[in-house]
Design a protein around this motif. Structure first.
Motif, PDB file in Angstrom:
ATOM      1  N   LYS A  88       0.806  -1.306  -0.013  1.00  0.00           N
ATOM      2  CA  LYS A  88      -0.069   0.189   0.156  1.00  0.00           C
ATOM      3  C   LYS A  88       0.765   1.151  -0.260  1.00  0.00           C
ATOM      4  O   LYS A  88       0.592   2.163  -1.003  1.00  0.00           O
ATOM      5  CB  LYS A  88      -1.023   0.156   1.342  1.00  0.00           C
ATOM      6  CG  LYS A  88      -1.851   1.373   1.421  1.00  0.00           C
ATOM      7  CD  LYS A  88      -2.732   1.241   0.041  1.00  0.00           C
ATOM      8  CE  LYS A  88      -3.651   2.610   0.153  1.00  0.00           C
ATOM      9  NZ  LYS A  88      -4.521   2.802   1.337  1.00  0.00           N
ATOM     10  N   HIS A 128       2.577   1.928  -3.210  1.00  0.00           N
ATOM     11  CA  HIS A 128       1.287   2.226  -4.138  1.00  0.00           C
ATOM     12  C   HIS A 128       0.943   3.942  -4.084  1.00  0.00           C
ATOM     13  O   HIS A 128       0.731   4.729  -4.886  1.00  0.00           O
ATOM     14  CB  HIS A 128       0.115   1.499  -3.898  1.00  0.00           C
ATOM     15  CG  HIS A 128      -1.100   1.928  -4.743  1.00  0.00           C
ATOM     16  ND1 HIS A 128      -2.480   1.460  -4.725  1.00  0.00           N
ATOM     17  CD2 HIS A 128      -1.119   2.764  -6.081  1.00  0.00           C
ATOM     18  CE1 HIS A 128      -3.275   1.779  -5.675  1.00  0.00           C
ATOM     19  NE2 HIS A 128      -2.262   2.459  -6.665  1.00  0.00           N
ATOM     20  N   SER A 160       4.134   5.578  -5.783  1.00  0.00           N
ATOM     21  CA  SER A 160       3.678   5.633  -7.149  1.00  0.00           C
ATOM     22  C   SER A 160       2.637   6.619  -7.630  1.00  0.00           C
ATOM     23  O   SER A 160       3.227   7.580  -8.631  1.00  0.00           O
ATOM     24  CB  SER A 160       3.075   4.052  -7.708  1.00  0.00           C
ATOM     25  OG  SER A 160       1.678   4.054  -7.403  1.00  0.00           O
TER      26      SER A 160
END
Length: 265
Positions: free
Chosen positions: A201, A204, A207
């Motif tokens: 997570k 993510h 990103s």
């Protein structure tokens, strides 16, 4: 500087109140000054319309300097109307101003606004290690006293009033934009352990951050410093090892972020 991007639930009601007061006071002004001008013009202290405007302000505000007073019945009635509407209108204006100020303070405290900083430091998610970092930045005067912005969904109010707070999930592009992440110079991402796989997570989140800002120095806390997703991420990313930070926090009361900053240089 923190600015408002969210609308309070009662904004339409607030606008209606403002509009009502504007219409009410404007109506009082037009009606009473017209009557006063028509019946009181020519007396010693009423020689032009500016005198009538002055009379309306001091009368409606119930100041009553006494320099201009009505002598006719119509003029006195106009004065009574101005006083009654003025008492109602001005007290409500003061109430709305106080309500607006209170909302602004509440909005900043609850992280519903946005920031316009550049070259600032952003901390994504307020965790125990994030708090250690904030304390270390303060005590060691790191980052040349640049503005610090905290993004977090784990707390509903700002943990530090001296720093800006943005409430929300750091993975949300809208939340990141409210923190002006694209203009940040240094970004820290800490895992939210409510998720079964916090490392994935967190990466993510990183990103999403790199999509908006690929030039910032990014530091991310991971349990697995060799996470396979790391190679998929672009930009300058430094892994903060959870076990190492915990050891430093226990031994030195801080996570010793200076080691990572020196290694970055």
């Amino acid at each position: 500087m923190v600015t408002n991007t969210s609308k309070p639930p009662s904004e339409s009601h607030f606008r209606k109140q403002v509009l009502f007061l504007v219409v009410l006071l404007s109506g009082s002004f037009l009606l009473t000054t017209t009557i006063f001008w028509g019946y009181e013009f020519g007396q010693e202290n009423v020689q032009n319309f500016g005198d009538v405007v002055w009379w309306w302000f001091v009368t409606s505000a119930t100041v009553g300097y006494g320099d201009i007073v009505p002598y006719t019945t119509a003029g006195r009635i106009a004065g009574v109307v101005a006083i009654i509407i003025g008492l109602f209108g001005y007290t409500h204006v003061i109430g709305l101003i106080l309500q607006f100020i209170q909302h602004k303070f509440s909005e900043e405290e609850q992280g519903r606004g946005s920031v316009k900083y550049t070259g600032h430091v952003v901390i994504c998610e307020y965790t125990a290690f994030a708090d250690e970092l904030i304390q270390e930045i303060k005590e060691k005067q790191l980052f040349n006293n640049r503005e610090l912005v905290i993004i977090g969904a784990l707390v509903s109010r700002t943990p530090y009033r001296e720093h800006s707070f943005i409430h929300g999930e750091p993975i949300s592009p809208q939340v990141l934009q409210r923190a002006n992440i694209s203009k940040a110079d240094t970004i820290f991402a800490f895992p939210n352990h409510r998720f079964s796989d916090p490392d994935t997570k967190t990466l993510h989140v990183v990103s999403r951050i790199t999509e908006l800002n690929s030039d910032a120095s990014i530091f991310v806390e991971l349990h697995n410093e060799k996470h396979p997703l790391l190679k998929e991420l672009a930009g300058s990313i430094t892994v903060l090892k959870s076990s190492e930070m915990l050891h430093n926090a226990i031994q030195h009361n801080h996570i010793d972020i200076t080691n990572y900053l020196e290694a970055k240089e």
